[in-house]
Design a protein around this motif. Structure first.
Motif, mmCIF file in Angstrom:
data_model
loop_
_atom_site.group_PDB
_atom_site.id
_atom_site.type_symbol
_atom_site.label_atom_id
_atom_site.label_comp_id
_atom_site.label_asym_id
_atom_site.label_seq_id
_atom_site.Cartn_x
_atom_site.Cartn_y
_atom_site.Cartn_z
ATOM 1 N N PRO B 289 0.792 -1.244 0.000
ATOM 2 C CA PRO B 289 0.000 0.000 0.000
ATOM 3 C C PRO B 289 0.817 1.283 0.000
ATOM 4 O O PRO B 289 0.453 2.257 0.673
ATOM 5 N N HIS B 290 1.919 1.338 -0.749
ATOM 6 C CA HIS B 290 2.766 2.534 -0.766
ATOM 7 C C HIS B 290 1.961 3.785 -1.132
ATOM 8 O O HIS B 290 2.118 4.848 -0.537
ATOM 9 N N VAL B 291 1.090 3.657 -2.129
ATOM 10 C CA VAL B 291 0.351 4.833 -2.603
ATOM 11 C C VAL B 291 -0.586 5.362 -1.519
ATOM 12 O O VAL B 291 -0.677 6.579 -1.301
ATOM 13 N N LEU B 292 -1.260 4.458 -0.821
ATOM 14 C CA LEU B 292 -2.145 4.907 0.259
ATOM 15 C C LEU B 292 -1.376 5.679 1.317
ATOM 16 O O LEU B 292 -1.830 6.705 1.826
ATOM 17 N N ARG B 293 -0.188 5.172 1.661
ATOM 18 C CA ARG B 293 0.631 5.868 2.670
ATOM 19 C C ARG B 293 0.982 7.274 2.191
ATOM 20 O O ARG B 293 0.864 8.251 2.941
ATOM 21 N N GLU B 294 1.432 7.355 0.922
ATOM 22 C CA GLU B 294 1.855 8.651 0.392
ATOM 23 C C GLU B 294 0.676 9.622 0.332
ATOM 24 O O GLU B 294 0.812 10.812 0.648
ATOM 25 N N ILE B 295 -0.483 9.105 -0.066
ATOM 26 C CA ILE B 295 -1.670 9.959 -0.163
ATOM 27 C C ILE B 295 -2.050 10.495 1.215
ATOM 28 O O ILE B 295 -2.344 11.681 1.375
ATOM 29 N N MET B 296 -2.070 9.638 2.221
ATOM 30 C CA MET B 296 -2.450 10.096 3.557
ATOM 31 C C MET B 296 -1.491 11.167 4.072
ATOM 32 O O MET B 296 -1.869 12.062 4.813
ATOM 33 N N TYR B 297 -0.244 11.068 3.636
ATOM 34 C CA TYR B 297 0.756 12.035 4.069
ATOM 35 C C TYR B 297 0.588 13.374 3.361
ATOM 36 O O TYR B 297 0.673 14.432 3.981
ATOM 37 N N VAL B 298 0.300 13.335 2.050
ATOM 38 C CA VAL B 298 0.343 14.574 1.264
ATOM 39 C C VAL B 298 -1.019 15.246 1.120
ATOM 40 O O VAL B 298 -1.105 16.433 0.828
ATOM 41 N N CYS B 299 -2.095 14.523 1.359
ATOM 42 C CA CYS B 299 -3.437 15.085 1.157
ATOM 43 C C CYS B 299 -3.678 16.262 2.114
ATOM 44 O O CYS B 299 -3.242 16.245 3.269
ATOM 45 N N ARG B 300 -4.368 17.275 1.609
ATOM 46 C CA ARG B 300 -4.668 18.447 2.431
ATOM 47 C C ARG B 300 -5.571 18.059 3.608
ATOM 48 O O ARG B 300 -6.480 17.241 3.440
ATOM 49 N N PRO B 301 -5.349 18.623 4.797
ATOM 50 C CA PRO B 301 -6.255 18.326 5.909
ATOM 51 C C PRO B 301 -7.707 18.588 5.519
ATOM 52 O O PRO B 301 -8.008 19.547 4.817
ATOM 53 N N ALA B 302 -8.587 17.717 5.995
ATOM 54 C CA ALA B 302 -10.012 17.726 5.657
ATOM 55 C C ALA B 302 -10.260 17.340 4.205
ATOM 56 O O ALA B 302 -11.363 17.517 3.684
ATOM 57 N N GLY B 303 -9.246 16.814 3.538
ATOM 58 C CA GLY B 303 -9.381 16.414 2.138
ATOM 59 C C GLY B 303 -10.051 15.063 1.973
ATOM 60 O O GLY B 303 -10.414 14.400 2.941
ATOM 61 N N THR B 304 -10.194 14.684 0.702
ATOM 62 C CA THR B 304 -10.883 13.436 0.375
ATOM 63 C C THR B 304 -9.963 12.503 -0.411
ATOM 64 O O THR B 304 -9.280 12.940 -1.347
ATOM 65 N N ILE B 305 -9.953 11.256 -0.002
ATOM 66 C CA ILE B 305 -9.197 10.224 -0.702
ATOM 67 C C ILE B 305 -10.193 9.278 -1.368
ATOM 68 O O ILE B 305 -11.106 8.770 -0.702
ATOM 69 N N SER B 306 -10.011 9.063 -2.648
ATOM 70 C CA SER B 306 -10.893 8.157 -3.379
ATOM 71 C C SER B 306 -10.051 6.969 -3.861
ATOM 72 O O SER B 306 -8.979 7.168 -4.438
ATOM 73 N N VAL B 307 -10.513 5.785 -3.604
ATOM 74 C CA VAL B 307 -9.690 4.593 -3.901
ATOM 75 C C VAL B 307 -10.413 3.631 -4.845
ATOM 76 O O VAL B 307 -11.118 2.715 -4.406
ATOM 77 N N PRO B 308 -10.252 3.832 -6.154
ATOM 78 C CA PRO B 308 -10.755 2.829 -7.093
ATOM 79 C C PRO B 308 -9.771 1.663 -7.260
ATOM 80 O O PRO B 308 -10.146 0.604 -7.745
ATOM 81 N N GLY B 309 -8.517 1.868 -6.877
ATOM 82 C CA GLY B 309 -7.511 0.809 -6.986
ATOM 83 C C GLY B 309 -7.909 -0.377 -6.118
ATOM 84 O O GLY B 309 -8.403 -0.198 -5.008
ATOM 85 N N VAL B 310 -7.674 -1.569 -6.648
ATOM 86 C CA VAL B 310 -8.131 -2.776 -5.957
ATOM 87 C C VAL B 310 -7.145 -3.189 -4.858
ATOM 88 O O VAL B 310 -5.940 -3.260 -5.091
ATOM 89 N N TYR B 311 -7.672 -3.428 -3.670
ATOM 90 C CA TYR B 311 -6.896 -4.044 -2.585
ATOM 91 C C TYR B 311 -7.527 -5.394 -2.252
ATOM 92 O O TYR B 311 -8.737 -5.577 -2.412
#
Lengths: 181, 389
Positions: B289-311
């Protein structure tokens, strides 16, 4: 940035071998660091345990480099150099006075086999240093039949369903407040 | 008939198998005219998804002509041209009535297994493990479509196969990923992964009016394709993703982040991915899950993460402290395809988008096994493969 339209030619076989060698290197390195005394005793060279632990560090460095580096060539050649050190070290354990010379001989045979694989892989990876091949050019594949300007915001008539709306705290302030009421 | 069948890890073969037949009054049999290899097929190909059996027919992106309908299917008739969504839906259960088609409560005929693995079942899927019903897939000459009266989407003859085929999966998947971000005109939307779903997420974000869309990958031709749509591109081999995203957003980070990579992030491009790969080898972790980690780190506070990628399973070292303290929102799930198809079909007809831009390889079914490898290795500029049985 402008994305490059060329890249290193891929040799999937060589890169696959390099990756496997990288993991092998890390595994061997961990073993050498965790159990140098036992390995040295097995080889009949008890005074070599410090050397073996040092070699463990070298193996791990080579392994991480092989797995992580964009250009694997220096790291695979570092393994070949390391193989030479291993051979030289093991050669000292092949004398008749070593009661464990059978184990040392077996280890030497294994190292020579891995050395052959390292050299093969290094040669394949170095076959065409720096040569680039063109990739397909998809710069015209916009997906926009009416052009990019028309596409931007083209779905402005779409209304986001209630269950997918952003939290109020992130809504555009538009000069006012976005606090939920 | 001929079909692409699973025979183990990285072993897909074009076999001769029995023709499908009507099993339920709501069924239809479709003669496949076009089908595609999806990025999520590669998770099966690489052995990351449990529940595949020897001989299973692959494929969940397909379209064709109705050859036969069950006696209870009054909506379709022989000769209709249809695209079939990859999610099998009954159209009647509580989740379907809410529009949550990808978690249809009735279409997974192996519900008991899914209940045990996920807690509750999700929808049946074509050609996607026995965990999701073990249904035969669409990389074949013919396919049985369960609940065809609820799911199959009729398409007009004025559009080509290549224009409408992707309504069955990757276009609605990219679209839903962008919709789930609830994009506003001031938003920066960052999309990790410029594979087919990423390409559609990028275009959907542009159509939905994002201020700027940033595409992240390291495959040159995919970055060129993303740039062609109007995205700003980041080659993560050449520059720091976090630094560049902060530069583009005055240090605040993107408001909306889309993970179109999923469980198979590059195993050798970051320390944490190396760690994941080692744990995978020891069967201590299933996904990278490298991408998820990076997204959680860089996303703006109160932002939205959308995950169409399959886990697929169990993930380690997720920075949930960052996720919680920054007050991020995450939306994910398989795509509720039928929720979007009518609207997207209209947009294709109106010329807002032509989905065929993404096709880079066209071949026969017999060439399918080799193209799985080409696609997986991103060789020959491969972005999307379409097969014609």
């Amino acid at each position: 940035m402008s994305a490059p339209l060329s890249r290193q030619p891929a040799d999937p076989t060589a890169h696959g071998i390099a990756q496997a060698l990288g993991w092998f290197s890390i595994g061997l390195g961990v073993l050498e660091i965790l159990a140098p005394r036992k390995m040295a005793r097995t080889l009949g060279m008890p005074r070599a345990r410090g050397v073996l632990a040092g070699y463990g560090v070298r193996e791990i460095a080579s392994g991480v480099g092989l797995l992580w580096a964009k250009d694997r060539r220096p790291w695979i050649w570092s393994r070949v150099g390391g193989d030479a050190l291993d051979v030289a070290t093991l050669a000292t354990g092949l004398g008749r006075r070593n009661p464990q010379r059978g184990a040392s001989g077996l280890a030497m045979a294994m190292v020579l086999g891995v050395t052959a694989l390292d050299i093969f892989c290094a040669a394949r990876l170095s076959a065409a240093p720096g040569r680039s091949v063109p990739v397909r050019d998809y710069s015209a594949r916009t997906g926009w039949p009416h052009g990019a300007a028309a596409a931007r915001g083209a779905a402005g008539d779409f209304r986001t369903p209630r269950d997918m709306r952003a939290p109020p705290g992130l809504r555009h302030l538009n000069g006012g407040s976005a606090q939920p009421t | 008939m001929r079909a692409l069948c699973y025979h183990g890890k990285q072993d897909i073969r074009c076999d001769t198998v029995p023709d499908p037949r009507i099993e339920d009054p709501r069924d239809a049999i479709i003669k496949v005219t076009s089908c595609a290899i999806c990025g999520s097929d590669l998770h099966l190909y690489d052995g990351f998804m449990p529940g595949m059996e020897n001989g299973d027919i692959m494929g969940h992106e397909f379209m064709g002509e109705v050859m036969e309908v069950g006696r209870g299917n009054t909506r379709l008739k022989v000769g209709d041209r249809v695209v079939v969504p990859f999610t099998i839906i009954c159209g009647e259960c509580e989740q379907c009535r809410r529009g949550n088609y990808s978690v249809c409560e009735r279409s997974n005929r192996n519900k008991d297994v899914a209940d045990k693995v996920f807690g509750h079942t999700t929808a049946g899927l074509f050609g996607y493990t026995h965990l999701t019903g073990g249904y035969a897939g669409g990389q074949a000459e013919y396919v049985r479509v369960p609940y065809a009266d609820a799911s199959a989407v009729k398409v007009p003859s004025t559009l080509t196969d290549e224009q409408v085929l992707f309504l069955g999966d990757i276009f609605p998947t990219g679209w839903q990923a962008a919709v789930a971000c609830d994009i506003e005109p001031t938003d920066t939307v960052a999309v990790w992964g410029c594979g087919p779903v990423g390409q559609f997420a990028i275009r959907s974000a542009i159509m939905l009016g994002a201020k700027q869309v940033v595409a992240i990958d390291n495959v040159p031709e995919r970055l060129v394709m993303a740039k062609a749509a109007g995205a700003i591109v980041i080659d993560f081999d050449q520059e720091s993703v976090v630094e560049r995203l902060n530069d583009l957003t005055q240090g605040k980070g993107p408001e909306k982040c889309i993970d179109a990579v999923g469980l198979e992030a590059h195993a050798s491009r970051s320390i944490d991915s190396l760690y994941d790969r080692a744990k995978q080898a020891m069967m201590l972790e299933t996904d990278r899950p490298h991408v998820l980690r990076e997204i959680m780190y860089v996303c703006r506070p109160a932002g939205t993460i959308s995950v169409p990628g399959v886990y697929g399973g169990l993930l380690d070292k997720i920075p949930f402290g960052a996720f919680m303290n920054k007050g991020l929102t995450m939306r994910t799930g398989q795509t509720h395809v039928n929720r979007w198809t009518d609207d997207l079909l209209r947009r294709i007809e109106e010329g807002q988008i032509d989905p065929s831009f993404v096709i880079t390889h066209r071949a026969s079914l017999e060439e399918g096994p080799a193209l799985y490898k080409t696609f997986r290795d991103k060789q020959d500029g491969c972005v999307k493969v379409v097969l014609r049985p």
